[in-house]
Design a protein around this motif. Sequence first.
Motif, PDB file in Angstrom:
ATOM      1  N   ALA A 267       0.829  -1.207   0.000  1.00 54.92           N
ATOM      2  CA  ALA A 267       0.000   0.000   0.000  1.00 54.92           C
ATOM      3  C   ALA A 267       0.860   1.253   0.000  1.00 54.92           C
ATOM      4  O   ALA A 267       0.554   2.239  -0.685  1.00 54.92           O
ATOM      5  CB  ALA A 267      -0.941  -0.008   1.210  1.00 54.92           C
ATOM      6  N   ALA A 268       1.963   1.231   0.748  1.00 56.99           N
ATOM      7  CA  ALA A 268       2.836   2.411   0.829  1.00 56.99           C
ATOM      8  C   ALA A 268       3.529   2.711  -0.485  1.00 56.99           C
ATOM      9  O   ALA A 268       3.918   3.862  -0.743  1.00 56.99           O
ATOM     10  CB  ALA A 268       3.880   2.194   1.928  1.00 56.99           C
ATOM     11  N   ALA A 269       3.680   1.707  -1.344  1.00 53.18           N
ATOM     12  CA  ALA A 269       4.361   1.919  -2.625  1.00 53.18           C
ATOM     13  C   ALA A 269       3.468   2.573  -3.668  1.00 53.18           C
ATOM     14  O   ALA A 269       3.968   3.097  -4.674  1.00 53.18           O
ATOM     15  CB  ALA A 269       4.876   0.578  -3.158  1.00 53.18           C
ATOM     16  N   ILE A 270       2.154   2.582  -3.436  1.00 50.83           N
ATOM     17  CA  ILE A 270       1.243   3.063  -4.469  1.00 50.83           C
ATOM     18  C   ILE A 270       1.187   4.594  -4.588  1.00 50.83           C
ATOM     19  O   ILE A 270       1.215   5.119  -5.713  1.00 50.83           O
ATOM     20  CB  ILE A 270      -0.160   2.450  -4.259  1.00 50.83           C
TER      21      ILE A 270
ATOM     22  N   ASP B 271       5.030   4.309 -19.350  1.00 46.22           N
ATOM     23  CA  ASP B 271       5.704   3.421 -18.407  1.00 46.22           C
ATOM     24  C   ASP B 271       5.274   3.696 -16.969  1.00 46.22           C
ATOM     25  O   ASP B 271       5.061   2.770 -16.188  1.00 46.22           O
ATOM     26  CB  ASP B 271       7.223   3.558 -18.525  1.00 46.22           C
ATOM     27  N   ALA B 272       5.153   4.982 -16.620  1.00 47.58           N
ATOM     28  CA  ALA B 272       4.748   5.335 -15.261  1.00 47.58           C
ATOM     29  C   ALA B 272       3.314   4.869 -14.981  1.00 47.58           C
ATOM     30  O   ALA B 272       3.004   4.377 -13.887  1.00 47.58           O
ATOM     31  CB  ALA B 272       4.860   6.837 -15.050  1.00 47.58           C
ATOM     32  N   LYS B 273       2.456   5.005 -15.971  1.00 49.07           N
ATOM     33  CA  LYS B 273       1.063   4.567 -15.793  1.00 49.07           C
ATOM     34  C   LYS B 273       0.981   3.048 -15.694  1.00 49.07           C
ATOM     35  O   LYS B 273       0.190   2.505 -14.914  1.00 49.07           O
ATOM     36  CB  LYS B 273       0.212   5.095 -16.945  1.00 49.07           C
ATOM     37  N   ARG B 274       1.812   2.343 -16.469  1.00 48.42           N
ATOM     38  CA  ARG B 274       1.799   0.881 -16.399  1.00 48.42           C
ATOM     39  C   ARG B 274       2.360   0.407 -15.063  1.00 48.42           C
ATOM     40  O   ARG B 274       1.863  -0.565 -14.484  1.00 48.42           O
ATOM     41  CB  ARG B 274       2.593   0.291 -17.557  1.00 48.42           C
ATOM     42  N   ALA B 275       3.396   1.081 -14.562  1.00 50.27           N
ATOM     43  CA  ALA B 275       3.953   0.696 -13.260  1.00 50.27           C
ATOM     44  C   ALA B 275       2.902   0.846 -12.168  1.00 50.27           C
ATOM     45  O   ALA B 275       2.796  -0.001 -11.264  1.00 50.27           O
ATOM     46  CB  ALA B 275       5.183   1.544 -12.943  1.00 50.27           C
TER      47      ALA B 275
ATOM     48  N   ALA C  66      -0.431   0.701 -12.643  1.00 50.13           N
ATOM     49  CA  ALA C  66      -1.432  -0.343 -12.868  1.00 50.13           C
ATOM     50  C   ALA C  66      -0.938  -1.686 -12.351  1.00 50.13           C
ATOM     51  O   ALA C  66      -1.701  -2.457 -11.758  1.00 50.13           O
ATOM     52  CB  ALA C  66      -1.761  -0.436 -14.358  1.00 50.13           C
ATOM     53  N   ASN C  67       0.350  -1.977 -12.541  1.00 54.03           N
ATOM     54  CA  ASN C  67       0.903  -3.234 -12.045  1.00 54.03           C
ATOM     55  C   ASN C  67       0.822  -3.308 -10.519  1.00 54.03           C
ATOM     56  O   ASN C  67       0.480  -4.350  -9.953  1.00 54.03           O
ATOM     57  CB  ASN C  67       2.360  -3.376 -12.481  1.00 54.03           C
ATOM     58  N   ALA C  68       1.160  -2.201  -9.853  1.00 53.62           N
ATOM     59  CA  ALA C  68       1.136  -2.181  -8.389  1.00 53.62           C
ATOM     60  C   ALA C  68      -0.292  -2.325  -7.864  1.00 53.62           C
ATOM     61  O   ALA C  68      -0.539  -3.058  -6.891  1.00 53.62           O
ATOM     62  CB  ALA C  68       1.762  -0.887  -7.878  1.00 53.62           C
ATOM     63  N   VAL C  69      -1.239  -1.648  -8.493  1.00 52.84           N
ATOM     64  CA  VAL C  69      -2.639  -1.723  -8.060  1.00 52.84           C
ATOM     65  C   VAL C  69      -3.191  -3.131  -8.295  1.00 52.84           C
ATOM     66  O   VAL C  69      -3.876  -3.705  -7.427  1.00 52.84           O
ATOM     67  CB  VAL C  69      -3.480  -0.669  -8.804  1.00 52.84           C
TER      68      VAL C  69
ATOM     69  N   ASN D 124       7.524  -4.760 -23.220  1.00 51.78           N
ATOM     70  CA  ASN D 124       6.855  -3.600 -22.614  1.00 51.78           C
ATOM     71  C   ASN D 124       7.771  -2.654 -21.855  1.00 51.78           C
ATOM     72  O   ASN D 124       7.295  -1.669 -21.288  1.00 51.78           O
ATOM     73  CB  ASN D 124       5.741  -4.100 -21.683  1.00 51.78           C
ATOM     74  N   GLY D 125       9.061  -2.958 -21.777  1.00 48.14           N
ATOM     75  CA  GLY D 125      10.014  -1.993 -21.245  1.00 48.14           C
ATOM     76  C   GLY D 125      10.055  -1.831 -19.745  1.00 48.14           C
ATOM     77  O   GLY D 125       9.908  -2.780 -18.964  1.00 48.14           O
ATOM     78  N   GLY D 126      10.241  -0.576 -19.314  1.00 47.14           N
ATOM     79  CA  GLY D 126      10.585  -0.188 -17.958  1.00 47.14           C
ATOM     80  C   GLY D 126       9.786  -0.769 -16.817  1.00 47.14           C
ATOM     81  O   GLY D 126      10.356  -1.100 -15.771  1.00 47.14           O
ATOM     82  N   PRO D 127       8.456  -0.893 -16.934  1.00 46.85           N
ATOM     83  CA  PRO D 127       7.695  -1.416 -15.786  1.00 46.85           C
ATOM     84  C   PRO D 127       8.090  -2.833 -15.383  1.00 46.85           C
ATOM     85  O   PRO D 127       7.682  -3.303 -14.321  1.00 46.85           O
ATOM     86  CB  PRO D 127       6.246  -1.370 -16.289  1.00 46.85           C
TER      87      PRO D 127
END
Length: 240
Positions: free
Chosen positions: A24-27, A40-44, A46-49, A122-125
Amino acid sequence: MAPADTVRPGSALAADPGLAATLAAAIPPLQAAAASGGRDAKRALANAVDTYSLLAALPWQRMTYRIGHWASEANTWKALLTFDAWESYRWQRNEERFQVLDPHGGQRLGELYTQAELRRLNGGPYAAPEVLGPPGGTLEFAGDPATIGVYRPPGGAAGAIRLTWNPYLNHEVLRDGIKALREGAADRLPPPYQFVDWDLLDKYRVWFTESRDKPAGKAPWAAEARLYRPGGPPQFGKSR
């Protein structure tokens, strides 16, 4: 602030409040980055959620896996030079996939992308390294190994959790199932929307659990497996 998901009794996060707090703290930092960042930031985020949602709804299950195989792959230039399509098939090392197996009978439960292949697509995420090593072993999985889920080495910390999905099914469709879990509209992920014929695919592959060395002899004629597209044709603009 924790996500709005209901942490269900018996789920991975209900059993490990410390893991729930860490995830939760990482989101929030990811939300801030996604607000002004690119794809990439949006995918990261989405992955965390999606990772949080899976673990808030479902338990860890201990299973076995095998990773890496020798595949019969087409070698087009050789076929052109020799005018012999049969000669175009060769054994090629492949570590882009792993299979999750029933720990009791060894039945194949699903096949999933490794992190290296997700990073290539998909790169960075997906920059975090793979946590599974060949030829196989034990993992903990939350989700449906036939579709999508998260995995870790047994007892692994939050940083060892990885998201993955079936290479033959569209990940956007699969993530709709996670959304249904998050919104309380479902108790489990939906089953695969297409049948995947693992017998056909494995007919032209030798997993490292069977042989770490290249198989002896000529690679078999694998056109039917190479052209087989379970899950239907890929949608334009969307990777599997």
